[in-house]
Design an enzyme around this catalytic site. Structure first.
Site, PDB file in Angstrom:
ATOM      1  N   GLY A 144       3.910   0.415  -0.302  1.00  0.00           N
ATOM      2  CA  GLY A 144       3.806  -0.983  -0.761  1.00  0.00           C
ATOM      3  C   GLY A 144       3.471  -1.942   0.380  1.00  0.00           C
TER       4      GLY A 144
ATOM      5  CB  ALA B 173       8.817   1.107  -2.804  1.00  0.00           C
TER       6      ALA B 173
ATOM      7  CD  GLU C 141       0.491   0.042  -3.236  1.00  0.00           C
ATOM      8  OE1 GLU C 141       1.721   0.192  -3.058  1.00  0.00           O
ATOM      9  OE2 GLU C 141      -0.076   0.361  -4.294  1.00  0.00           O
TER      10      GLU C 141
ATOM     11  CD  GLU D 213       2.499   4.830  -2.002  1.00  0.00           C
ATOM     12  OE1 GLU D 213       1.790   5.466  -1.199  1.00  0.00           O
ATOM     13  OE2 GLU D 213       2.452   3.595  -2.125  1.00  0.00           O
TER      14      GLU D 213
END
Ligand code: COA
Length: 259
Positions: free
Chosen positions: A110, A65, A113, A133
């Site tokens: 992310g 992110a 992910e 994270e």
């Protein structure tokens, strides 16, 4: 015209590139909005056979992110962004055609992910994977806590998510996160070869097979236990079970009939 992603189609294979190399292709709001728009187009493209996703530059696939945007993300915004990206990545996972991640470099947060939402991952020897994270005081929000354990097992996923440590390409291959590791300079050639092979197979069979394989990891643990218990009970009714248990107790080799 997209500013943060680029897309081209060669014959029936699509190549989608995350294109913010100066920010390690981090997932900004703008990028994910552009990705959503493109996916809507791709879902309607009947000529498409395989989609390949990669990152621009030689450093990152996607470094997570956009941390700048995390500064002002409160609980309400966090929930909204997480639900939006979960849904976006699920659309990638369930696109009517197979999606291959060509992981050129860092796949973090992310980015990990996103790679997990792809159906197959080919990675370069420069790739690194991680879920950092927790080091930022947050937890993954784009599906990682569900997809990572399914792919690499509970213990390994737990370690990656709780420590935030990165693993290199070879370790990713060893634990089943990467399908294969190739030299950095061969990444796109090798990925395209695989894409072409899948694109040469009957499209409907490929689509149905993808759906069926994806379905294998759905369903609640409760229904899994239920099925396991039925099958255990069924196995208890077989002649082979009687023979197996008896043979063990009589210290001899069992003779099984498949009945
Ligand atoms: N969000 C926003 N910007 C990011 C970013 C991210 N996730 N990851 C990297 N960048 C930016 C850096 O701030 C830097 O920008 P600047 O040149 O304007 O200062 C640029 O990308 C290059 O990154 P840099 O850290 O200088 O490169 P590096 O080679 O030293 O390290 C990483 C690369 C990927 C290891 C490191 O950038 C990193 O740890 N990024 C964050 C990963 C992360 O925690 N992701 C999960 C977010 S939930």
């Amino acid at each position: 015209m997209s500013k943060t992603i680029s897309y081209e189609k060669k014959e029936n294979i699509g190549l989608l590139t995350m294109n913010r190399p100066e920010k390690m292709n981090a997932l900004s709001e703008e990028l994910t909005n552009e990705l959503e728009e493109l996916l809507t187009e791709l879902e309607k493209d009947d000529e498409l056979r395989v989609l390949v996703i990669t990152g621009a530059g030689d450093k990152a696939f996607v470094a997570g992110a956009d941390i700048q945007e995390l500064v002002d993300r409160d609980g309400i915004a966090g929930r909204k962004v997480s639900r939006f990206r979960q849904e976006l990545f699920s659309r990638i996972e369930n696109l009517p055609v197979p999606v291959i991640a060509a992981v050129n470099g860092y796949a973090l947060g992310g980015g990990l992910e996103l790679a997990l939402a792809c159906n197959i991952r080919i990675c370069s020897d420069k790739a690194q994977f991680g879920a950092p994270e927790v080091k930022l005081g947050i937890i993954p929000g784009d599906g990682g806590t569900q997809r990572l354990p399914r792919l690499v097992g509970l213990g390994r996923a737990m370690e990656m998510i709780l420590t935030g440590d990165f693993i290199d390409a070879h370790e990713a291959y060893r634990i089943g996160l990467a399908n294969r590791v190739v030299p950095f300079e061969n990444l796109m050639d090798e990925t395209m070869k695989l894409a072409q092979k899948i694109a040469s197979r009957p499209p409907l069979a490929v689509k149905y097979a993808k759906d069926a394989v994806n379905r294998s990891v759905e369903g609640s643990t409760g229904s899994g236990y239920d099925l396991e218990s039925y099958l255990h009970a069924l196995s208890c009714t077989t002649e082979d079970k009687k023979e197996g248990v008896t043979a063990f107790l009589e210290k001899r080799k069992g003779e099984f009939k498949g009945k």
